[in-house]
Design an enzyme around this catalytic site. Structure first.
Site, short mmCIF file in Angstrom:
data_model
loop_
_atom_site.label_atom_id
_atom_site.label_comp_id
_atom_site.label_asym_id
_atom_site.label_seq_id
_atom_site.Cartn_x
_atom_site.Cartn_y
_atom_site.Cartn_z
N GLY A 3 39.26 48.31 44.62
CA GLY A 3 38.98 48.53 43.17
C GLY A 3 37.57 48.02 43.05
O GLY A 3 36.67 47.87 43.77
N ILE A 50 36.50 44.92 42.26
CA ILE A 50 36.08 43.65 43.34
C ILE A 50 35.82 44.11 44.89
O ILE A 50 34.72 43.80 45.26
CB ILE A 50 37.18 42.45 43.12
CG1 ILE A 50 37.42 41.99 41.67
CG2 ILE A 50 36.73 41.40 44.24
CD1 ILE A 50 38.46 41.32 41.41
N ALA A 61 42.57 37.43 46.37
CA ALA A 61 43.24 38.18 45.43
C ALA A 61 44.50 37.64 44.92
O ALA A 61 44.36 37.02 43.72
CB ALA A 61 43.66 39.62 46.19
N ARG A 62 45.45 37.78 45.40
CA ARG A 62 46.70 36.82 45.02
C ARG A 62 47.31 36.18 46.27
O ARG A 62 47.33 36.85 47.48
CB ARG A 62 47.74 37.74 44.49
CG ARG A 62 47.32 38.08 43.13
CD ARG A 62 47.47 36.71 42.11
NE ARG A 62 47.24 36.84 40.78
CZ ARG A 62 46.03 36.87 39.98
NH1 ARG A 62 44.80 36.48 40.87
NH2 ARG A 62 45.77 37.09 38.74
N ASP A 83 41.14 31.43 48.68
CA ASP A 83 41.04 31.03 47.18
C ASP A 83 42.47 30.87 46.22
O ASP A 83 42.28 30.42 45.28
CB ASP A 83 39.97 31.78 46.43
CG ASP A 83 39.64 31.00 45.07
OD1 ASP A 83 39.49 29.97 44.96
OD2 ASP A 83 39.61 32.05 44.22
N GLU A 133 51.10 28.36 44.93
CA GLU A 133 50.02 27.58 44.15
C GLU A 133 50.70 27.02 42.84
O GLU A 133 51.39 27.72 42.38
CB GLU A 133 48.78 28.35 43.99
CG GLU A 133 48.81 29.56 42.97
CD GLU A 133 47.35 30.07 43.02
OE1 GLU A 133 46.80 30.53 43.97
OE2 GLU A 133 47.01 30.46 41.72
N HIS A 181 41.39 28.51 43.40
CA HIS A 181 41.66 29.63 42.61
C HIS A 181 40.79 29.54 41.36
O HIS A 181 41.24 29.48 40.02
CB HIS A 181 42.81 29.97 42.16
CG HIS A 181 43.44 31.25 41.71
ND1 HIS A 181 44.86 31.69 41.50
CD2 HIS A 181 42.73 32.26 41.16
CE1 HIS A 181 44.76 32.92 41.20
NE2 HIS A 181 43.57 33.19 40.80
#
Ligand code: GLV
Length: 287
Positions: free
Chosen positions: A157, A159, A239-240, A264, A269, A287
């Site tokens: 996408g 990013i 991303a996640r 990240d 988290e 993050h």
């Protein structure tokens, strides 16, 4: 004019824009994310017209119903995995996210993690601070050249596209990718070739994740797929967290099944899986 509730402090410029238009904005005062009870209580307190949520707010039917007057729910995040879109649709609500606003910043952070790993930047920093530097040594902390690397993007996408742009134009890296649909622009602009997730993992020196978190992408990088990566390869996740099975990643890093990781985002988290922070071959950012 509308009355807006913001579940957490966001940069003042955004709030000023709203206030200049005459809207009333109330911002939750707590430093850390609201707990679910606090969120529900805050939403029930007043008949707001709109709500600004954060990626840490789990926004589902119960939350929407806590403020039935709010017709607009704006998620201050590119990702929207924290919102139940089906429940929003059922209620005819407008839901927005911040798509596109941080593509360049996230891409630059992704490349920073890659560079930190390829140049062994944090290892070098620790080495210096621990007083281990006894003079120049040709064998010391040898890294890898991104220019000679194949970068595998899982998801292309906005990013992923920007990461390809920086790495191809700035470093001359070879770009390969996996995406359910052909991405003609990254093929034309950066000579990228498309493969399955598995074939991307098998070929890449750096694997970088840029897919949204959905049922289909949860643990996309499980033990089996992590082990398909080259033992010399690095895994980057901006991303996640739950896209990677973090426990399996810790084991793979510990057993040197892959060379390193730059993270990240984290599966649980702000909690971090046991063992991850003790590993030398991982660099982590909050993050
Ligand atoms: C951050 O992770 C975002 O989705 O904006």
């Amino acid at each position: 004019m509308s009355s807006i509730f913001c579940t957490h402090r966001i940069p003042e410029t955004g709030l000023t824009l709203l206030r200049e238009k005459g809207h009333t904005v109330e911002v939750a005062e707590k430093e850390t994310p609201l707990t679910r009870d606090e969120l529900l209580q805050a939403l029930r307190a007043k008949p707001y017209d709109a709500v600004i949520t954060l990626l840490t707010d789990h926004v589902d039917g119960e939350v929407f119903d806590a403020c039935p007057t709010a017709r607009i729910w704006s998620n201050y995040a590119v990702g929207f995995n924290n919102l139940n879109i089906e429940e929003a649709k059922k209620r005819g609500l407008i839901v927005t996210n911040t798509a596109g606003t941080s593509s360049r910043a996230v891409a630059e952070h992704t490349v920073a993690l890659m560079l930190a790993l390829s140049t062994r930047l944090d290892e070098g920093d620790r080495f210096m601070r621990e007083g281990k530097f006894k003079g120049w040594d040709p064998d010391l902390l040898i890294g890898v050249d991104i220019s000679e690397s194949t970068v595998g993007l899982i998801g292309t996408g906005a990013i992923g596209h920007e990461v390809a742009n920086i790495l191809y134009k700035g470093f001359g890296a070879k770009i390969i990718y996996s995406d359910p649909v052909i991405n003609k622009s990254i093929e034309d602009e950066f000579g990228a070739r498309r493969y399955s997730v598995e074939d991307t993992l098998k070929q890449a020196d750096f694997v970088s994740l840029h897919v949204p978190l959905m049922n289909e992408t949860k643990h996309l990088l499980n033990k089996e797929r992590i082990e398909m990566m080259k033992p010399t390869a690095f895994l980057i996740n901006t991303a996640r967290g739950p896209i990677i099975d973090e426990k399996a990643l810790v084991e793979a890093l510990r057993d040197k099944k892959i060379r390193g990781a730059g993270l990240d985002v984290f599966e649980f988290e702000p909690e971090i899986t046991e063992g991850l922070l003790h590993l030398e071959n991982v660099i982590v950012t909050p993050h």
